[in-house]
Design a protein around this motif. Structure first.
Motif, PDB file in Angstrom:
ATOM      1  N   TYR A 320       3.318  -1.794  47.100  1.00  0.00           N
ATOM      2  CA  TYR A 320       2.579  -0.645  47.142  1.00  0.00           C
ATOM      3  C   TYR A 320       3.046   0.362  46.022  1.00  0.00           C
ATOM      4  CZ  TYR A 320       1.440  -2.799  51.675  1.00  0.00           C
ATOM      5  OH  TYR A 320       1.007  -3.829  52.512  1.00  0.00           O
ATOM      6  N   GLU A 321       3.727  -0.149  45.195  1.00  0.00           N
ATOM      7  CA  GLU A 321       4.085   0.935  43.995  1.00  0.00           C
ATOM      8  C   GLU A 321       3.041   1.396  43.145  1.00  0.00           C
ATOM      9  OE1 GLU A 321       7.265   0.604  40.176  1.00  0.00           O
ATOM     10  OE2 GLU A 321       6.674  -1.146  41.211  1.00  0.00           O
ATOM     11  N   ILE A 322       3.108   2.650  42.914  1.00  0.00           N
ATOM     12  CA  ILE A 322       2.277   3.195  42.016  1.00  0.00           C
ATOM     13  C   ILE A 322       3.243   3.553  40.688  1.00  0.00           C
ATOM     14  CG2 ILE A 322       0.663   5.091  41.473  1.00  0.00           C
ATOM     15  CD1 ILE A 322      -0.104   3.218  43.593  1.00  0.00           C
ATOM     16  N   ASP A 323       2.682   3.327  39.470  1.00  0.00           N
ATOM     17  CA  ASP A 323       3.484   3.467  38.243  1.00  0.00           C
ATOM     18  C   ASP A 323       3.741   5.271  38.234  1.00  0.00           C
ATOM     19  OD1 ASP A 323       3.800   1.017  37.770  1.00  0.00           O
ATOM     20  OD2 ASP A 323       2.185   0.748  36.420  1.00  0.00           O
ATOM     21  N   VAL A 324       2.581   5.732  38.141  1.00  0.00           N
ATOM     22  CA  VAL A 324       2.463   7.255  38.012  1.00  0.00           C
ATOM     23  C   VAL A 324       1.321   7.890  38.970  1.00  0.00           C
ATOM     24  CG1 VAL A 324       2.275   8.876  36.446  1.00  0.00           C
ATOM     25  CG2 VAL A 324       3.225   6.895  35.372  1.00  0.00           C
ATOM     26  N   LEU A 325       2.075   8.846  39.481  1.00  0.00           N
ATOM     27  CA  LEU A 325       0.948   9.680  40.485  1.00  0.00           C
ATOM     28  C   LEU A 325       1.052  10.996  39.944  1.00  0.00           C
ATOM     29  CD1 LEU A 325      -0.740   9.076  43.154  1.00  0.00           C
ATOM     30  CD2 LEU A 325       1.301  10.237  44.280  1.00  0.00           C
ATOM     31  N   VAL A 326      -0.231  11.469  39.773  1.00  0.00           N
ATOM     32  CA  VAL A 326      -0.522  12.875  39.161  1.00  0.00           C
ATOM     33  C   VAL A 326      -1.091  13.676  40.301  1.00  0.00           C
ATOM     34  CG1 VAL A 326      -1.392  14.119  37.238  1.00  0.00           C
ATOM     35  CG2 VAL A 326      -0.565  11.774  37.020  1.00  0.00           C
ATOM     36  N   ASP A 327      -0.561  15.126  40.392  1.00  0.00           N
ATOM     37  CA  ASP A 327      -1.171  15.930  41.497  1.00  0.00           C
ATOM     38  C   ASP A 327      -1.517  17.341  40.897  1.00  0.00           C
ATOM     39  OD1 ASP A 327      -1.767  16.768  43.769  1.00  0.00           O
ATOM     40  OD2 ASP A 327      -0.071  17.027  44.788  1.00  0.00           O
ATOM     41  N   PRO A 328      -2.491  17.170  40.012  1.00  0.00           N
ATOM     42  CA  PRO A 328      -2.985  18.380  39.261  1.00  0.00           C
ATOM     43  C   PRO A 328      -3.507  19.447  40.143  1.00  0.00           C
ATOM     44  CG  PRO A 328      -4.602  16.539  38.847  1.00  0.00           C
ATOM     45  CD  PRO A 328      -3.447  15.954  39.709  1.00  0.00           C
ATOM     46  N   PRO A 329      -3.043  20.751  40.106  1.00  0.00           N
ATOM     47  CA  PRO A 329      -3.520  21.843  40.964  1.00  0.00           C
ATOM     48  C   PRO A 329      -4.949  21.790  41.138  1.00  0.00           C
ATOM     49  CG  PRO A 329      -1.755  22.519  39.354  1.00  0.00           C
ATOM     50  CD  PRO A 329      -2.225  21.088  38.987  1.00  0.00           C
ATOM     51  N   GLY A 330      -5.668  21.875  42.107  1.00  0.00           N
ATOM     52  CA  GLY A 330      -7.074  22.198  42.116  1.00  0.00           C
ATOM     53  C   GLY A 330      -7.855  20.794  41.820  1.00  0.00           C
ATOM     54  N   GLU A 331      -7.337  19.821  41.635  1.00  0.00           N
ATOM     55  CA  GLU A 331      -8.150  18.470  41.205  1.00  0.00           C
ATOM     56  C   GLU A 331      -7.736  17.398  42.042  1.00  0.00           C
ATOM     57  OE1 GLU A 331      -7.962  17.534  37.072  1.00  0.00           O
ATOM     58  OE2 GLU A 331      -7.800  19.576  36.466  1.00  0.00           O
ATOM     59  N   ASN A 332      -8.648  16.200  42.040  1.00  0.00           N
ATOM     60  CA  ASN A 332      -7.966  15.236  42.761  1.00  0.00           C
ATOM     61  C   ASN A 332      -6.728  14.405  42.334  1.00  0.00           C
ATOM     62  OD1 ASN A 332     -10.378  15.218  44.239  1.00  0.00           O
ATOM     63  ND2 ASN A 332     -11.479  13.784  43.089  1.00  0.00           N
ATOM     64  N   MET A 333      -5.970  13.840  43.097  1.00  0.00           N
ATOM     65  CA  MET A 333      -4.539  13.228  42.755  1.00  0.00           C
ATOM     66  C   MET A 333      -5.277  12.076  41.847  1.00  0.00           C
ATOM     67  SD  MET A 333      -1.644  12.450  45.196  1.00  0.00           S
ATOM     68  CE  MET A 333      -2.625  11.425  46.493  1.00  0.00           C
ATOM     69  N   ILE A 334      -4.414  11.770  41.051  1.00  0.00           N
ATOM     70  CA  ILE A 334      -4.664  10.509  40.100  1.00  0.00           C
ATOM     71  C   ILE A 334      -3.659   9.466  40.301  1.00  0.00           C
ATOM     72  CG2 ILE A 334      -4.952   9.821  37.664  1.00  0.00           C
ATOM     73  CD1 ILE A 334      -5.839  12.738  36.930  1.00  0.00           C
ATOM     74  N   ALA A 335      -3.833   8.376  40.615  1.00  0.00           N
ATOM     75  CA  ALA A 335      -2.661   7.230  40.577  1.00  0.00           C
ATOM     76  C   ALA A 335      -3.125   6.143  39.600  1.00  0.00           C
ATOM     77  CB  ALA A 335      -3.141   6.359  41.881  1.00  0.00           C
ATOM     78  N   VAL A 336      -1.973   6.196  38.675  1.00  0.00           N
ATOM     79  CA  VAL A 336      -2.069   5.169  37.535  1.00  0.00           C
ATOM     80  C   VAL A 336      -1.358   3.896  37.308  1.00  0.00           C
ATOM     81  CG1 VAL A 336      -1.365   5.429  34.965  1.00  0.00           C
ATOM     82  CG2 VAL A 336      -2.349   7.442  36.124  1.00  0.00           C
ATOM     83  N   GLU A 337      -1.765   2.886  36.986  1.00  0.00           N
ATOM     84  CA  GLU A 337      -1.148   1.791  36.689  1.00  0.00           C
ATOM     85  C   GLU A 337      -1.054   1.432  35.103  1.00  0.00           C
ATOM     86  OE1 GLU A 337       0.432  -1.992  37.953  1.00  0.00           O
ATOM     87  OE2 GLU A 337       0.166  -0.091  38.973  1.00  0.00           O
ATOM     88  N   VAL A 338      -0.044   0.870  34.739  1.00  0.00           N
ATOM     89  CA  VAL A 338       0.239   0.726  33.597  1.00  0.00           C
ATOM     90  C   VAL A 338       0.427  -0.681  33.132  1.00  0.00           C
ATOM     91  CG1 VAL A 338       1.629   1.064  31.253  1.00  0.00           C
ATOM     92  CG2 VAL A 338       1.360   2.856  33.036  1.00  0.00           C
ATOM     93  N   LYS A 339      -0.510  -1.434  32.046  1.00  0.00           N
ATOM     94  CA  LYS A 339      -0.372  -2.861  31.883  1.00  0.00           C
ATOM     95  C   LYS A 339      -0.428  -3.044  30.527  1.00  0.00           C
ATOM     96  CE  LYS A 339      -0.597  -4.403  36.376  1.00  0.00           C
ATOM     97  NZ  LYS A 339       0.685  -5.103  36.932  1.00  0.00           N
ATOM     98  N   PRO A 340       0.231  -4.412  29.979  1.00  0.00           N
ATOM     99  CA  PRO A 340       0.078  -4.778  28.660  1.00  0.00           C
ATOM    100  C   PRO A 340      -1.531  -5.170  28.491  1.00  0.00           C
ATOM    101  CG  PRO A 340       1.263  -6.188  29.850  1.00  0.00           C
ATOM    102  CD  PRO A 340       0.967  -5.334  30.754  1.00  0.00           C
TER     103      PRO A 340
END
Length: 444
Positions: A320-340
């Motif tokens: 259940y790993e998420i590479d990068v999780l972004v939580d910008p103020p006032g916006e939806n959370m962004i879950a990021v996966e990084v792949k070659p």
């Protein structure tokens, strides 16, 4: 039991046949004759077999293969299996049968394995036909070695004392790539020499960058379904075709189809085992660097509101790993996966190892981290960032499209981006900083 894979030559005839004898004359007449002519020369073969068998009884080491196998057995200090590989010629096959008979009779703790009807004769391995030797014989040789040793090449050594000298560099490369001991005895010396395994790692970036192209022409592929040059170029670009051709990783086979060379097949299989077991250290390092650079990119853009490598359930670490999780103020959370971008595991299939299957985006949106996070935070936006030095292959775009068509609900909030790297070197990526000009939305 230790397995010794042995290339078989014809030194046994030189050691056991007298000069100017009728048997030597028959042997000379058989030189260069392919194994397919075996039945036609059956009388001559049996005549030589009887003469050589009689003379072998009075010799301790009647051939280079016998001497070297015995030496390796002594070095190992335990019983061994000697798998004799004959070239596609009458004399090599006969030599292998004579060597097997010798060990069967002597009981030296050496089990000789050879059956000319069951895969011990390497079809196409004839030095007087260069094209067939390179494009058929060497490929068959690699397949047979893989079958004997197993896909992981464990408890196996290579013995290159006998056989065609043209095979020596290929056996040596196989030994280096798969970390196998390679032995030989030079001419009339008694010392067993081991070619040292160099402490080097091969650069598999050309395979990683063009993984989908290699998958389309992989060894398991039905030869009828291989692409022709025009189709290959349409799917992967003329630049890719030229690069792989110049590096002798692919060639046009006798059916006018694009196929792997023996070196291409060797490196592809090794790289495939790496990614199946998650052992491609150089590739993993590059991925981790890009991950950190992307974290830095988001942290700068959203003033520190980024979390690296989040896991939704600690008890199932990795799934259940998420590479990068972004939580910008006032916006939806962004879950990021990084792949070659070159080998992005987008869809999974039954051929994949469980480890690699869990790394696919399909697994991530249906069972893994993206799905679990969506259940907890339905408003989360999901993104996949594919990194590479060049544009994405057409096949990658097709797989993205197929994923969305296959899972329309799960991919509603899934977006794709391409990160163009400065070049392939690790040093360049370390010094590099991702800017908006390096990130591009992927349309499909």
């Amino acid at each position: 039991m230790k397995k010794i894979i042995v290339s078989v030559g014809t030194s046994i005839f030189d050691n056991c046949l007298e000069k100017n004898s009728s048997s030597l004359k028959i042997k000379e007449d058989l030189e260069g004759k392919p194994f397919s002519d075996w039945s036609y020369f059956s009388e001559e073969i049996e005549s030589i077999r009887k003469t050589v068998s009689d003379r072998m009884r009075g010799k301790k080491n009647p051939s280079a293969e016998i001497k070297s196998i015995t030496k390796i057995r002594a070095k190992e200090g335990r019983d061994v299996e000697a798998h004799l590989l004959a070239t596609d010629s009458i004399l090599s096959v006969l030599a292998a049968e004579l060597i097997k008979a010798f060990f069967d009779e002597k009981k030296l703790g050496i089990k000789a394995v050879f059956d000319k009807e069951k895969g011990n004769v390497v079809k196409g391995l004839l030095v007087d036909d260069k094209e067939r030797f390179e494009n058929e014989g060497l490929l068959n040789l690699l397949d047979i070695i893989t079958v004997i040793s197993g896909e992981k090449f464990e408890d196996t050594v290579l013995n290159i004392t006998g056989g065609y000298k043209a095979l020596v560099p290929y056996f040596t490369i196989i030994g280096q790539v798969y970390n196998l001991p390679v032995y030989y005895i030079y001419e009339d010396t008694e010392e067993l020499i081991e070619i040292p395994k160099l402490p080097v790692e091969y650069d598999y970036s050309v395979i990683e960058d063009n993984f989908y192209a290699f998958e389309e022409i992989k060894p398991e592929k039905d030869k009828k379904n291989l692409p022709d040059i025009k189709t290959f170029i349409r799917n992967y670009s003329e630049e890719t075709y030229t690069k792989l051709l110049n590096e002798r990783l692919i060639h046009e086979n006798s059916d006018k189809k694009v196929d792997l060379t023996v070196i291409g097949r060797l490196l592809y299989k090794k790289y495939k085992s790496y990614i199946d077991e998650d052992k491609n250290n150089l590739g993993n390092l590059k991925g981790e660097l890009v991950e950190m650079k992307l974290y830095e990119y988001f942290a700068t853009k959203y003033k520190g509101n980024a979390v690296h490598s989040y896991e939704a359930k600690e008890e199932q670490k990795g799934d259940y790993e998420i590479d990068v999780l972004v939580d910008p103020p006032g916006e939806n959370m962004i879950a990021v996966e990084v792949k070659p971008g070159g080998n992005a595991p987008i869809l999974y299939n039954e051929e994949m190892s469980e480890r690699r299957k869990k790394k696919t985006i399909e697994y991530k949106i249906t069972k893994g981290g993206f799905k679990k996070l969506a259940e907890k935070a339905p408003d989360t936006d999901f993104r996949v960032y594919l990194y590479s030095e060049k544009e994405l292959h057409k096949k990658v775009i097709e797989n993205i499209k197929e994923l969305h068509e296959k899972h329309p609900e799960e991919t509603k909030k899934l977006k794709w981006y391409h990160i163009k790297l400065p070049d392939k070197s690790i040093v360049s990526i370390i010094k590099w900083k991702i800017g908006d000009n390096a990130v591009k939305r992927v349309e499909f």
